[in-house]
Motif scaffolding. Structure first.
Motif, PDB file in Angstrom:
ATOM      1  N   THR A  48       0.858  -1.188   0.000  1.00 41.08           N
ATOM      2  CA  THR A  48       0.000   0.000   0.000  1.00 41.08           C
ATOM      3  C   THR A  48       0.895   1.238   0.000  1.00 41.08           C
ATOM      4  O   THR A  48       2.064   1.184   0.366  1.00 41.08           O
TER       5      THR A  48
ATOM      6  N   SER B 275      -0.591  -0.607  -4.741  1.00 38.57           N
ATOM      7  CA  SER B 275      -1.879   0.038  -4.497  1.00 38.57           C
ATOM      8  C   SER B 275      -1.685   1.482  -4.070  1.00 38.57           C
ATOM      9  O   SER B 275      -0.669   1.848  -3.474  1.00 38.57           O
TER      10      SER B 275
ATOM     11  N   VAL C  29      -6.855   3.267   1.824  1.00 37.73           N
ATOM     12  CA  VAL C  29      -6.800   2.461   3.052  1.00 37.73           C
ATOM     13  C   VAL C  29      -7.666   3.019   4.170  1.00 37.73           C
ATOM     14  O   VAL C  29      -7.850   2.352   5.202  1.00 37.73           O
TER      15      VAL C  29
ATOM     16  N   VAL D 167     -10.141  -1.737   1.289  1.00 41.91           N
ATOM     17  CA  VAL D 167      -9.067  -2.622   1.751  1.00 41.91           C
ATOM     18  C   VAL D 167      -9.454  -4.085   1.569  1.00 41.91           C
ATOM     19  O   VAL D 167      -8.645  -4.902   1.114  1.00 41.91           O
TER      20      VAL D 167
ATOM     21  N   LEU E 128      -9.144  -4.842  -2.060  1.00 44.73           N
ATOM     22  CA  LEU E 128      -7.733  -4.886  -2.446  1.00 44.73           C
ATOM     23  C   LEU E 128      -7.122  -6.245  -2.143  1.00 44.73           C
ATOM     24  O   LEU E 128      -6.486  -6.869  -3.002  1.00 44.73           O
TER      25      LEU E 128
ATOM     26  N   ASN F 112       2.756  -2.240   4.500  1.00 41.92           N
ATOM     27  CA  ASN F 112       1.750  -1.213   4.724  1.00 41.92           C
ATOM     28  C   ASN F 112       2.436   0.145   4.828  1.00 41.92           C
ATOM     29  O   ASN F 112       2.837   0.587   5.898  1.00 41.92           O
TER      30      ASN F 112
ATOM     31  N   ALA G 233       1.247   3.139   3.193  1.00 39.57           N
ATOM     32  CA  ALA G 233       0.412   4.325   3.006  1.00 39.57           C
ATOM     33  C   ALA G 233       0.488   5.210   4.246  1.00 39.57           C
ATOM     34  O   ALA G 233       0.331   4.724   5.375  1.00 39.57           O
TER      35      ALA G 233
ATOM     36  N   ALA H   8      -5.636  -2.647   6.994  1.00 43.04           N
ATOM     37  CA  ALA H   8      -4.784  -3.463   6.129  1.00 43.04           C
ATOM     38  C   ALA H   8      -4.392  -4.757   6.829  1.00 43.04           C
ATOM     39  O   ALA H   8      -4.509  -5.855   6.253  1.00 43.04           O
TER      40      ALA H   8
END
Length: 249
Positions: A10, A34, A62, A68, A71, A87, A89, A120
């Motif tokens: 992400t 993403s 997110v 999420v 995804l 993770n 983001a 996530a």
């Protein structure tokens, strides 16, 4: 079934997340990137494919659980499993003294950095626990263990990410899944430029780093790859600090 690991990232469209996408692609992983910006995401996926990687972009925000969930499910539908999740983001928000902070500024940062990380992990662990394997790497910051005048909300969010990481690691261990974090110090990205505002302030800030420079996104990607890999197979619930010595004293 392919032996190439499936990696979901992400926040992959810029900075550390983007560098991690290229690092895993060079390792011959199957990579799902993403982010919120569709055109940039498709361009990134095309660059990864041009390197010879199997790669796909899935647009998601997110902050929203439906995004999420979709995804993670789409990544598994595309590649059959999920081995590594990064993770990345995050948002630094607006710098301001505590007395000037607002609920809106709090939500803008916490919804991405904390809620986004929580959501996530929730859905990544849903898949990984059923597999009985997997590795999650969250992205914290030097500010995860320090304070910073003018950055109270961002600092608090990274303290929260580290707490989430440790708690999730204790739960996930029962399923054979590892959860760790990498905590970068100052890294030469657009975020650092925004935080320091100009070249003079940036130079002054970096003078306080024992190694006297910013890290590079590629250096952070290397740390992420190590923590995610089997070379760190006995490591869970930990935070790897990669900050040029910023937290050594």
């Amino acid at each position: 079934m392919s032996s190439k690991p499936v990696v979901l990232i992400t926040g992959a469209l810029s900075g550390i997340g983007r560098a991690a996408a290229f690092a895993f692609a060079r390792d011959d992983a199957r990579v799902v990137v993403s982010g919120r910006r569709a055109e940039e995401g498709r361009m990134l996926a095309a660059e990864l494919v041009a390197l010879g990687a199997q790669a796909e972009f899935i647009q998601a925000d997110v902050r929203f659980e439906d995004d999420v969930r979709r995804l993670v499910d789409d990544a598994v539908e595309r590649f059959g499993r999920l081995d590594i999740a990064v993770n990345s983001a995050g948002s630094e928000g607006e710098s301001a003294p505590v007395m000037e902070q607002t609920p809106e500024r709090y939500a803008a940062v916490f919804d991405t950095n904390v809620l986004g990380t929580l959501l996530a992990m929730k859905h990544e662990l849903r898949v990984m626990s059923a597999q009985g394997s997997g590795s999650i790497v969250n992205i914290s910051s030097t500010m995860g263990v320090r304070g910073a005048a003018g950055a109270s909300i961002y600092t608090a969010s990274k303290h929260a990410v580290e707490g989430l990481t440790r708690s999730a690691a204790l739960e996930a261990a029962a399923f054979g899944v590892r959860v760790n974090a990498v905590a970068p110090g100052p890294v030469d990205t657009a975020m650092l430029d925004r935080l320091t505002a100009n070249a003079e302030r940036k130079a002054a800030f970096l003078a306080g780093v024992p190694l006297k420079r910013a890290g590079t996104p590629d250096e952070m990607a290397d740390a992420i790859r190590f923590v995610a890999s089997d070379k760190a197979s006995f490591m869970t619930g930990e935070v790897l600090r990669v900050n040029g010595g910023r937290t050594a004293s």
